[in-house]
Design an enzyme around this catalytic site. Structure first.
Site, PDB file in Angstrom:
ATOM      1  NE  ARG A 176      -3.552   2.051   2.966  1.00  0.00           N
ATOM      2  CZ  ARG A 176      -4.733   2.493   2.514  1.00  0.00           C
ATOM      3  NH1 ARG A 176      -5.358   1.868   1.554  1.00  0.00           N
ATOM      4  NH2 ARG A 176      -5.296   3.561   3.037  1.00  0.00           N
ATOM      5  CB  ILE A 193      -5.404   6.001  -1.096  1.00  0.00           C
ATOM      6  CG1 ILE A 193      -5.321   4.476  -0.969  1.00  0.00           C
ATOM      7  CG2 ILE A 193      -4.607   6.612   0.038  1.00  0.00           C
ATOM      8  CD1 ILE A 193      -3.862   3.942  -1.052  1.00  0.00           C
ATOM      9  CB  SER A 194     -10.706   3.861   0.185  1.00  0.00           C
ATOM     10  OG  SER A 194     -11.271   4.496  -0.936  1.00  0.00           O
ATOM     11  CD  GLN A 195     -11.521   2.931   7.472  1.00  0.00           C
ATOM     12  OE1 GLN A 195     -12.601   3.217   6.954  1.00  0.00           O
ATOM     13  NE2 GLN A 195     -11.412   2.685   8.760  1.00  0.00           N
TER      14      GLN A 195
END
Ligand code: SAM
Length: 217
Positions: free
Chosen positions: A38, A64-66
Site C-alpha cells: 500500500r 486513497i480509501s481506508q
C-alpha cells in the site's frame, strides 16, 4: 531492518487488527491485502501513514480509501479468480492492485489524467499486467470491454448509474456508495435475468463521483 521489511510488518498488523478483527473473512481478500504494498500508492509525504486506519490524500483533492473499506468492498464482489472487473475511480491505483490479485482481468477508469498516469506507472512497476488504466468518465462505464462480472465504484453517487447496471454480466455484481455528497451507504446490485437484486451494507463517506450519471463538477 530495511524500509520494505518495516512496511511489511505494519501491513501484516493492519490485516490482523483492522480487517480480520472487524470481520473480513474472505481469505483471498486478506491474502491480497497482505501482498499489495500500500505504501507504494501513497504520496511520499504521507508514506508513514500508509498502514493507518483511515483514508490518505493523494492529490487533486482525492484520497486513497481506508484499508477496511477496500477490503469490505472487495469482499462484497465475491471474486473467485476468473472474473473480468471494472473499477470506476482509479485514484492511487491501490484498489486496482488488490483487485488484480483477486480477478483475471481488471479495467479501471479515472477522470483525473495525472492520477491515472501515476497509478498506471506504479501498477506497471509492480508487474500487475492484468490491469489496464483508462482516463474518462466512468459513470458511462467502459463499453468496449463489457459485460463485467463485477463493477466497483470507489466514489459516491446519487444513484447507481444506469450504464454500469447495463454493463453487468448475468449474475454480475455492482458495489457502489450511494447517497448524498457527504454521506452514503454501500450498495450491492446483482443482475438476475431482466432485473436486479439489491442489498445495503454499512454507512460510508466517499468523495463524489463526478460525471454524466453522477454529480455535477
Ligand atoms: N480506488 C482509489 C484508490 O485505491 O486509491 C480511491 C479512489 S478515490 C476515493 C475516488 C476517485 O474517483 C478519485 O480519484 C476521483 O477522481 C475518481 N472519480 C470521480 N468521479 C469519476 C468518474 N466519473 N470517472 C472516473 N473517476 C472518477
Amino acid at each position: 531492518m530495511d524500509e520494505e521489511q518495516h512496511y511489511q510488518i505494519e501491513r501484516l498488523q493492519m490485516v490482523a487488527d483492522q480487517l480480520e478483527r472487524r470481520g473480513i473473512v474472505d481469505q483471498r481478500v486478506l491474502q491480497a491485502m497482505r501482498n499489495v504494498p500500500r505504501h507504494r500508492f501513497v504520496p511520499r509525504q504521507y508514506r508513514d501513514l500508509s498502514y493507518s486506519d483511515g483514508p490518505i490524500p493523494i492529490g487533486e483533492g482525492q484520497t486513497i480509501s481506508q484499508p477496511f473499506i477496500v477490503a469490505l468492498m472487495s469482499q462484497m464482489l465475491a471474486l473467485q479468480g476468473e472474473e473480468k472487473v471494472l473499477e470506476v475511480g482509479t485514484g492511487s491505483g491501490y484498489q486496482a492492485a488488490v483487485l488484480a490479485h483477486l480477478a483475471k482481468q481488471v479495467y479501471t477508469i479515472e477522470r483525473h489524467e495525472l492520477l491515472a498516469k501515476r497509478a498506471s506507472k506504479e501498477l506497471q512497476v509492480l508487474g500487475l499486467d492484468n490491469v489496464r488504466v483508462y482516463v474518462g468518465d466512468g459513470t458511462l462505464g467502459l463499453v468496449e470491454h463489457a459485460p463485467y462480472d463485477a463493477i466497483l465504484v470507489t466514489a459516491a453517487a446519487p444513484e447507481a448509474p444506469r450504464p454500469l447496471l447495463e454493463q453487468l454480466a448475468q449474475g454480475g455484481r455492482l458495489v457502489i456508495p450511494v447517497g448524498s455528497r457527504g454521506a452514503q451507504f454501500l450498495e450491492r446490485w446483482q443482475r438476475k435475468g431482466a432485473s436486479y437484486e439489491q442489498d445495503v451494507s454499512i454507512p460510508v463517506a466517499f468523495v463524489p463521483l463526478v460525471g454524466r450519471h453522477g454529480w455535477r463538477e
